[in-house]
Write an enzyme that holds these catalytic residues in place. Structure first.
Site: not given
Lengths: 170, 170, 170
Positions: B10-11, B13, B35, B51, B63
């Protein structure tokens, strides 16, 4: 029936405005056009005039760069349909006017379902390219993405227009 | 059943992370979050914290900016589901670390079907804007496009998220 | 039957060329490749050579940066299929050659339905990112969007390719 909300998204020169205008005309209702654009320079002035010529006759027209909720509430009635074109320019105008973006978005999203008439909102998809180097462009892109999610959530119908072809997302 | 691979594109936001998180929660499985982000600056730090707050409780979190295959192999088991967010930041990290991009992509794509558990990978669509003037941005865009094709080829399910609405591409 | 026109759109590294080539090969017809690319620099030269290697044997190849309508009319026949890759580079070439963009677009759109054979046109979606700061990039983006609408209007079939997956828009 009131609160019939449609969002029409698409890239630059995707035919999204033309598609949205077609939806409005096909509704057969008295139609109002609310433009968020302001003619800052000859390039923008030419775009506005081209859009007006493309739209043709039969529209009552409002121009308001920032306080669009106020105009929507004044203009909307049980019989008519409003075309708002476009949300991305409105975001730019809010940023230039240093308005509280979150508060303004909430004000619009809260107002939409309370309008007595139908509304079609047009906006540019701007989030599917490379991350902009410019911090203000990044902020703009984030605002646009958030607003699109909020409006799409409130809308009954969402279209994405590519090369003049509309896909119904919702 | 192992090797259940989902790609969520997705783009910026677009609501892709939120949609992916919803898929994970709805699976009902023990959930792990990997992450790839690193907090280089306050803007990024704020995004990471937002997030985390959006995700809520109930996640074990890792992470790792670069060696994600190692973490995936350690964390994945027959019962759990891993959310990897996001591949585009991983590509940036590989470029900054001057890793062999082709070899790292192959390592990931080869590893995915061998993981015992389920995995959902999130990535940004970045190739639908103007060609960037910056050569590194062009290289990044090319890497992202190639990796998306490879992961989509290996995945059972691919979604594209626009304005919070997911379209199933595969 | 003549005038079978297909448009394949997609972002950078979306797999659009590979998908279009697959369509051509699956047609089983004699196939011609019309490249609009010119090798200005080593980066472009490398891309052209990679594309040629990916395509494999069995193609007759033409290279023409500007006067593509002339080549299409010479090469198209009732039996064959032409792959034109890509329109966005053609637009760049028209701009660099200072051609009349509107006239050239009209010439192509008028010629397509008169070709005796089949044609598949490939182009880059470039309008779904942030508005470019560079005026020439904005003009290019506008041209591309307009041409995509025109070609999509003339085409029987339109695909949008994301991560190697084609969606049929029309």
């Amino acid at each position: 029936m009131g609160h019939n909300i449609t969002l029409v998204l698409g890239g630059a020169r995707s035919g999204k405005s033309r598609f949205a205008e077609k939806l409005v005309v096909e509704s057969g209702k008295p139609r109002a056009y609310l433009a968020t654009s302001q003619a800052f320079d000859p390039e923008m002035q030419a775009r506005i005039e081209q859009h007006q010529a493309d739209r043709g006759e039969g529209w009552s027209t409002w121009e308001e760069p920032v306080d669009i909720v106020k105009i929507l509430q004044e203009v909307s009635n049980e019989d008519n349909i409003i075309l708002l074109d476009c949300l991305t320019l409105w975001i730019t105008n809010l940023m230039m006017a240093e308005r509280d973006i979150t508060a303004e978005f909430k004000r619009l999203v809260d107002a939409l379902p309370t309008l007595p008439g139908e509304i079609i909102l047009v906006s540019n998809e701007v989030g599917q390219g490379i991350v902009p180097e410019n911090a203000m462009a990044r902020a703009f892109r984030d605002h646009a993405g958030r607003l699109h999610q909020d409006i799409a959530g409130a809308a009954q119908t969402v279209y994405f227009v590519t090369a003049g072809i509309a896909q119904k997302l919702k």
